[in-house]
Design a protein around this motif. Structure first.
Motif, PDB file in Angstrom:
ATOM      1  N   LYS A 172      10.429 -33.089  15.249  1.00  0.00           N
ATOM      2  CA  LYS A 172       9.810 -31.964  15.916  1.00  0.00           C
ATOM      3  C   LYS A 172       8.732 -31.077  15.438  1.00  0.00           C
ATOM      4  O   LYS A 172       8.727 -31.196  13.903  1.00  0.00           O
TER       5      LYS A 172
ATOM      6  N   ARG B 200      13.953 -34.518  13.891  1.00  0.00           N
ATOM      7  CA  ARG B 200      14.766 -33.909  15.105  1.00  0.00           C
ATOM      8  C   ARG B 200      15.689 -34.958  15.896  1.00  0.00           C
ATOM      9  O   ARG B 200      15.675 -36.018  15.879  1.00  0.00           O
TER      10      ARG B 200
ATOM     11  N   ASP C 165      18.791 -34.165  21.312  1.00  0.00           N
ATOM     12  CA  ASP C 165      18.780 -32.959  21.964  1.00  0.00           C
ATOM     13  C   ASP C 165      18.015 -31.719  21.815  1.00  0.00           C
ATOM     14  O   ASP C 165      18.243 -30.704  22.481  1.00  0.00           O
ATOM     15  N   GLU C 166      17.170 -31.645  20.826  1.00  0.00           N
ATOM     16  CA  GLU C 166      16.465 -30.546  20.373  1.00  0.00           C
ATOM     17  C   GLU C 166      14.995 -30.688  21.115  1.00  0.00           C
ATOM     18  O   GLU C 166      14.705 -31.668  21.330  1.00  0.00           O
ATOM     19  N   ASP C 167      14.413 -29.519  21.254  1.00  0.00           N
ATOM     20  CA  ASP C 167      13.195 -29.508  21.687  1.00  0.00           C
ATOM     21  C   ASP C 167      12.084 -30.084  20.679  1.00  0.00           C
ATOM     22  O   ASP C 167      12.252 -30.035  19.636  1.00  0.00           O
ATOM     23  N   GLN C 168      10.940 -30.513  21.273  1.00  0.00           N
ATOM     24  CA  GLN C 168       9.994 -31.128  20.592  1.00  0.00           C
ATOM     25  C   GLN C 168       9.292 -30.277  19.644  1.00  0.00           C
ATOM     26  O   GLN C 168       8.750 -30.592  18.695  1.00  0.00           O
ATOM     27  N   ILE C 169       9.045 -29.047  20.304  1.00  0.00           N
ATOM     28  CA  ILE C 169       8.215 -27.905  19.569  1.00  0.00           C
ATOM     29  C   ILE C 169       9.106 -26.718  19.497  1.00  0.00           C
ATOM     30  O   ILE C 169       9.884 -26.332  20.106  1.00  0.00           O
ATOM     31  N   GLN C 170       9.353 -26.229  18.294  1.00  0.00           N
ATOM     32  CA  GLN C 170      10.133 -24.794  18.286  1.00  0.00           C
ATOM     33  C   GLN C 170       9.251 -23.888  17.412  1.00  0.00           C
ATOM     34  O   GLN C 170       8.346 -24.163  16.437  1.00  0.00           O
TER      35      GLN C 170
ATOM     36  N   PHE D  63       7.284 -17.950  25.798  1.00  0.00           N
ATOM     37  CA  PHE D  63       7.298 -19.296  26.651  1.00  0.00           C
ATOM     38  C   PHE D  63       5.824 -19.348  27.166  1.00  0.00           C
ATOM     39  O   PHE D  63       5.133 -20.430  27.015  1.00  0.00           O
TER      40      PHE D  63
ATOM     41  N   ARG E 299       2.530 -21.725  26.739  1.00  0.00           N
ATOM     42  CA  ARG E 299       2.421 -22.850  27.869  1.00  0.00           C
ATOM     43  C   ARG E 299       0.991 -22.812  28.156  1.00  0.00           C
ATOM     44  O   ARG E 299       0.275 -23.825  28.566  1.00  0.00           O
TER      45      ARG E 299
END
Length: 80
Positions: free
Chosen positions: A1, A70, A73-78, A26, A30
């Protein structure tokens, strides 16, 4: 990630846009590039070489974060 530092990602102008428009983090990330024109991903052991090259050629840059393993189950970007 990819882990990005929010303080480095958002400059004062984008912070003002976010505050005046009451826009969520967010939605800001985005919708806008938040002033980041391009990202370069390099191995950490090459950072000094690239930094020297950029400084020699008077190219401004910011270290925004890092790439780490990562879990699925984790987001690709944090953004922290």
């Amino acid at each position: 990630k990819i882990i990005l530092d929010k303080k480095k990602l958002m400059n004062k102008y984008f912070n003002e846009i976010q505050e005046c428009g009451n826009i969520t983090d967010f939605e800001m990330h985005r919708t806008f590039n938040c002033g980041i024109g391009m990202m370069i991903f390099i191995p950490e052991n090459n950072l000094n070489l690239l930094s020297g090259l950029f400084n020699k050629n008077k190219i401004k840059y910011i270290e925004l974060g890092q790439v780490v393993n990562r879990n699925m189950d984790e987001d690709q970007i944090q953004i922290i």
